[in-house]
Design a protein around this motif. Structure first.
Motif, PDB file in Angstrom:
ATOM      1  N   ALA A   1       0.833  -1.205   0.000  1.00 19.39           N
ATOM      2  CA  ALA A   1       0.000   0.000   0.000  1.00 19.39           C
ATOM      3  C   ALA A   1       0.866   1.253   0.000  1.00 19.39           C
ATOM      4  O   ALA A   1       0.582   2.224  -0.718  1.00 19.39           O
ATOM      5  CB  ALA A   1      -0.931  -0.002   1.215  1.00 19.39           C
ATOM      6  N   LEU A   2       1.953   1.239   0.778  1.00 15.68           N
ATOM      7  CA  LEU A   2       2.826   2.408   0.830  1.00 15.68           C
ATOM      8  C   LEU A   2       3.518   2.633  -0.510  1.00 15.68           C
ATOM      9  O   LEU A   2       3.587   3.763  -0.999  1.00 15.68           O
ATOM     10  CB  LEU A   2       3.871   2.242   1.931  1.00 15.68           C
ATOM     11  N   LEU A   3       4.016   1.566  -1.124  1.00 17.22           N
ATOM     12  CA  LEU A   3       4.716   1.693  -2.409  1.00 17.22           C
ATOM     13  C   LEU A   3       3.790   2.250  -3.486  1.00 17.22           C
ATOM     14  O   LEU A   3       4.195   3.089  -4.290  1.00 17.22           O
ATOM     15  CB  LEU A   3       5.286   0.342  -2.830  1.00 17.22           C
ATOM     16  N   ALA A   4       2.561   1.767  -3.498  1.00 17.83           N
ATOM     17  CA  ALA A   4       1.597   2.261  -4.490  1.00 17.83           C
ATOM     18  C   ALA A   4       1.312   3.744  -4.275  1.00 17.83           C
ATOM     19  O   ALA A   4       1.149   4.508  -5.234  1.00 17.83           O
ATOM     20  CB  ALA A   4       0.300   1.451  -4.388  1.00 17.83           C
ATOM     21  N   ASP A   5       1.294   4.149  -3.012  1.00 16.44           N
ATOM     22  CA  ASP A   5       0.996   5.539  -2.684  1.00 16.44           C
ATOM     23  C   ASP A   5       2.142   6.482  -3.086  1.00 16.44           C
ATOM     24  O   ASP A   5       1.902   7.596  -3.545  1.00 16.44           O
ATOM     25  CB  ASP A   5       0.733   5.654  -1.173  1.00 16.44           C
ATOM     26  N   ILE A   6       3.375   6.010  -2.930  1.00 15.34           N
ATOM     27  CA  ILE A   6       4.523   6.897  -3.194  1.00 15.34           C
ATOM     28  C   ILE A   6       5.057   6.776  -4.625  1.00 15.34           C
ATOM     29  O   ILE A   6       5.944   7.544  -5.018  1.00 15.34           O
ATOM     30  CB  ILE A   6       5.673   6.620  -2.205  1.00 15.34           C
ATOM     31  N   LYS A   7       4.522   5.844  -5.406  1.00 15.38           N
ATOM     32  CA  LYS A   7       5.014   5.606  -6.770  1.00 15.38           C
ATOM     33  C   LYS A   7       5.112   6.876  -7.609  1.00 15.38           C
ATOM     34  O   LYS A   7       6.167   7.129  -8.222  1.00 15.38           O
ATOM     35  CB  LYS A   7       4.122   4.571  -7.463  1.00 15.38           C
ATOM     36  N   PRO A   8       4.068   7.715  -7.684  1.00 12.08           N
ATOM     37  CA  PRO A   8       4.177   8.918  -8.528  1.00 12.08           C
ATOM     38  C   PRO A   8       5.316   9.838  -8.091  1.00 12.08           C
ATOM     39  O   PRO A   8       6.018  10.412  -8.929  1.00 12.08           O
ATOM     40  CB  PRO A   8       2.817   9.596  -8.340  1.00 12.08           C
ATOM     41  N   ALA A   9       5.520   9.991  -6.796  1.00  9.06           N
ATOM     42  CA  ALA A   9       6.579  10.865  -6.295  1.00  9.06           C
ATOM     43  C   ALA A   9       7.959  10.303  -6.631  1.00  9.06           C
ATOM     44  O   ALA A   9       8.895  11.051  -6.933  1.00  9.06           O
ATOM     45  CB  ALA A   9       6.443  11.055  -4.789  1.00  9.06           C
ATOM     46  N   LEU A  10       8.088   8.968  -6.593  1.00 11.72           N
ATOM     47  CA  LEU A  10       9.366   8.339  -6.929  1.00 11.72           C
ATOM     48  C   LEU A  10       9.687   8.504  -8.410  1.00 11.72           C
ATOM     49  O   LEU A  10      10.834   8.754  -8.790  1.00 11.72           O
ATOM     50  CB  LEU A  10       9.329   6.846  -6.575  1.00 11.72           C
ATOM     51  N   GLN A  11       8.667   8.346  -9.241  1.00  7.76           N
ATOM     52  CA  GLN A  11       8.872   8.414 -10.692  1.00  7.76           C
ATOM     53  C   GLN A  11       9.082   9.845 -11.180  1.00  7.76           C
ATOM     54  O   GLN A  11       9.779  10.074 -12.172  1.00  7.76           O
ATOM     55  CB  GLN A  11       7.668   7.809 -11.413  1.00  7.76           C
ATOM     56  N   LYS A  12       8.532  10.800 -10.447  1.00  9.07           N
ATOM     57  CA  LYS A  12       8.538  12.196 -10.891  1.00  9.07           C
ATOM     58  C   LYS A  12       9.945  12.729 -11.137  1.00  9.07           C
ATOM     59  O   LYS A  12      10.235  13.291 -12.187  1.00  9.07           O
ATOM     60  CB  LYS A  12       7.820  13.065  -9.850  1.00  9.07           C
ATOM     61  N   ASP A  13      10.826  12.547 -10.190  1.00  4.67           N
ATOM     62  CA  ASP A  13      12.176  13.109 -10.310  1.00  4.67           C
ATOM     63  C   ASP A  13      13.258  12.028 -10.302  1.00  4.67           C
ATOM     64  O   ASP A  13      14.386  12.272  -9.878  1.00  4.67           O
ATOM     65  CB  ASP A  13      12.438  14.109  -9.174  1.00  4.67           C
ATOM     66  N   LYS A  14      12.889  10.817 -10.752  1.00  6.79           N
ATOM     67  CA  LYS A  14      13.839   9.712 -10.880  1.00  6.79           C
ATOM     68  C   LYS A  14      14.588   9.434  -9.573  1.00  6.79           C
ATOM     69  O   LYS A  14      15.812   9.491  -9.503  1.00  6.79           O
ATOM     70  CB  LYS A  14      14.830   9.994 -12.017  1.00  6.79           C
ATOM     71  N   LYS A  15      13.811   9.128  -8.553  1.00  2.00           N
ATOM     72  CA  LYS A  15      14.398   8.797  -7.260  1.00  2.00           C
ATOM     73  C   LYS A  15      14.981   7.379  -7.295  1.00  2.00           C
ATOM     74  O   LYS A  15      14.592   6.548  -8.114  1.00  2.00           O
ATOM     75  CB  LYS A  15      13.349   8.873  -6.154  1.00  2.00           C
ATOM     76  N   VAL A  16      15.886   7.113  -6.375  1.00  2.00           N
ATOM     77  CA  VAL A  16      16.438   5.768  -6.183  1.00  2.00           C
ATOM     78  C   VAL A  16      15.831   5.207  -4.907  1.00  2.00           C
ATOM     79  O   VAL A  16      15.835   5.877  -3.864  1.00  2.00           O
ATOM     80  CB  VAL A  16      17.971   5.815  -6.047  1.00  2.00           C
ATOM     81  N   LEU A  17      15.312   3.981  -4.974  1.00  3.45           N
ATOM     82  CA  LEU A  17      14.682   3.381  -3.806  1.00  3.45           C
ATOM     83  C   LEU A  17      15.531   2.236  -3.262  1.00  3.45           C
ATOM     84  O   LEU A  17      15.918   1.332  -4.010  1.00  3.45           O
ATOM     85  CB  LEU A  17      13.282   2.879  -4.138  1.00  3.45           C
ATOM     86  N   ILE A  18      15.804   2.290  -1.965  1.00  2.00           N
ATOM     87  CA  ILE A  18      16.490   1.207  -1.262  1.00  2.00           C
ATOM     88  C   ILE A  18      15.492   0.599  -0.292  1.00  2.00           C
ATOM     89  O   ILE A  18      14.977   1.278   0.601  1.00  2.00           O
ATOM     90  CB  ILE A  18      17.726   1.719  -0.492  1.00  2.00           C
ATOM     91  N   SER A  19      15.203  -0.690  -0.476  1.00  2.00           N
ATOM     92  CA  SER A  19      14.236  -1.365   0.382  1.00  2.00           C
ATOM     93  C   SER A  19      14.949  -2.217   1.422  1.00  2.00           C
ATOM     94  O   SER A  19      15.805  -3.030   1.088  1.00  2.00           O
ATOM     95  CB  SER A  19      13.318  -2.257  -0.460  1.00  2.00           C
ATOM     96  N   VAL A  20      14.595  -2.020   2.683  1.00  2.00           N
ATOM     97  CA  VAL A  20      15.080  -2.905   3.742  1.00  2.00           C
ATOM     98  C   VAL A  20      13.907  -3.701   4.315  1.00  2.00           C
ATOM     99  O   VAL A  20      13.928  -4.129   5.462  1.00  2.00           O
ATOM    100  CB  VAL A  20      15.816  -2.110   4.849  1.00  2.00           C
ATOM    101  N   ILE A  21      12.896  -3.905   3.477  1.00  2.00           N
ATOM    102  CA  ILE A  21      11.697  -4.651   3.881  1.00  2.00           C
ATOM    103  C   ILE A  21      11.968  -6.135   3.738  1.00  2.00           C
ATOM    104  O   ILE A  21      12.234  -6.637   2.645  1.00  2.00           O
ATOM    105  CB  ILE A  21      10.481  -4.277   3.011  1.00  2.00           C
TER     106      ILE A  21
END
Length: 268
Positions: free
Chosen positions: A79-99
């Motif tokens: 649910a969190l990933l789906a919510d933040i997806k547009p913000a991540l894609q907007k400015d080409k963010k890098v995601l590090i998952s420790v899940i």
């Protein structure tokens, strides 16, 4: 130091430990780090103690960062990933998952073309003594050197294929609890034979530190180091044989294997 800002989504034990380690390392200024939590009072001590930014707003944190570390529980991850997806894609963010238990493919299915890295540290990252396993998706590989630099400041890193991540999770992350349980048991034994609680814990902690440094700094295997203190008819071999008779090594191995099975069940 690095010039990029980092957002840590999820200020629980691991997320808070990462923030503390980053500040302690001097790799970033506290002002470059934002930690989020739905309950602000839970992360207020982080701001008070080390000066990082805090907020309940994940999107706000992402917008002010180039690197995003997601440290939430697996149950809320999708649910969190789906919510933040547009913000991540907007400015080409890098995601590090420790899940724990969430694969690169699972992350890609939600985030699509976002560069993704899986990292599995442990809570010793707060004092720059973690061992962190890293796996990268294809786009994430472009940031390998940068990510390794970050986690090398927080202990040591190990780049592995993702297929080995469940094993690394049990041994590297859960392993802190295994080591601490040994410390507690050794300390309790020390109390039974006459040391005070404080004395016994101090000895148990230092012997673990010393044993670890012998292996790390000398590059040896534990057995030759054990042989150095197991003299014929001596106390050490008597104690070790009693522990083995009671299942010391076997129980630890089985505990590691059991944890690995649990993770595999979670990921399937």
């Amino acid at each position: 130091m690095i010039s990029k800002n980092i957002a840590i989504l999820g200020g629980g034990n691991l997320g808070a430990s990462i923030a503390k380690g980053l500040v302690k390392s001097g790799l970033l200024q506290a002002s470059q780090i934002t930690v989020t939590n739905l309950e602000l009072h839970m992360i207020q001590p982080l701001q008070d103690e080390i000066g990082v930014n805090i907020t309940t707003n994940n999107i706000e944190a992402i917008n002010n960062a180039e690197i995003v570390i997601v440290a939430v529980k697996p149950t809320v991850a999708h649910a969190l990933l789906a919510d933040i997806k547009p913000a991540l894609q907007k400015d080409k963010k890098v995601l590090i998952s420790v899940i724990s238990g969430v694969k690169l493919q699972d992350l890609e299915n939600v985030l699509e073309d976002v560069p993704v890295i899986r990292a599995m540290p442990n809570t010793a990252i707060a004092i720059q003594e973690s061992i962190t396993a890293l796996s990268f998706n294809e786009k994430g590989l472009a940031y390998k050197d940068e990510v390794v630099e970050i986690f090398d400041q927080l202990g040591t890193t190990m780049i592995i294929p993702e297929s080995k991540m469940p094993a690394a999770t049990v041994l590297a992350s859960c392993g802190i609890a295994f080591a601490l349980r040994f410390m507690r048991a050794a300390s309790q034994g020390g109390i039974e034979i006459g040391l005070s609680s404080k004395e016994s814990l101090e000895v148990a902690a230092q012997i673990m530190k010393g044993a670890s440094k012998l292996i790390i700094e000398n590059g040896t295997h534990p057995e030759p180091e054990i042989d150095k203190v197991t003299t014929p008819l001596g106390v050490t071999i008597k104690s070790l044989n009693k522990m083995e008779h009671e299942g010391f090594s076997s129980s630890l191995v089985q505990g590691v294997v059991s944890g690995h099975k649990k993770i595999l069940e979670t990921e399937s």
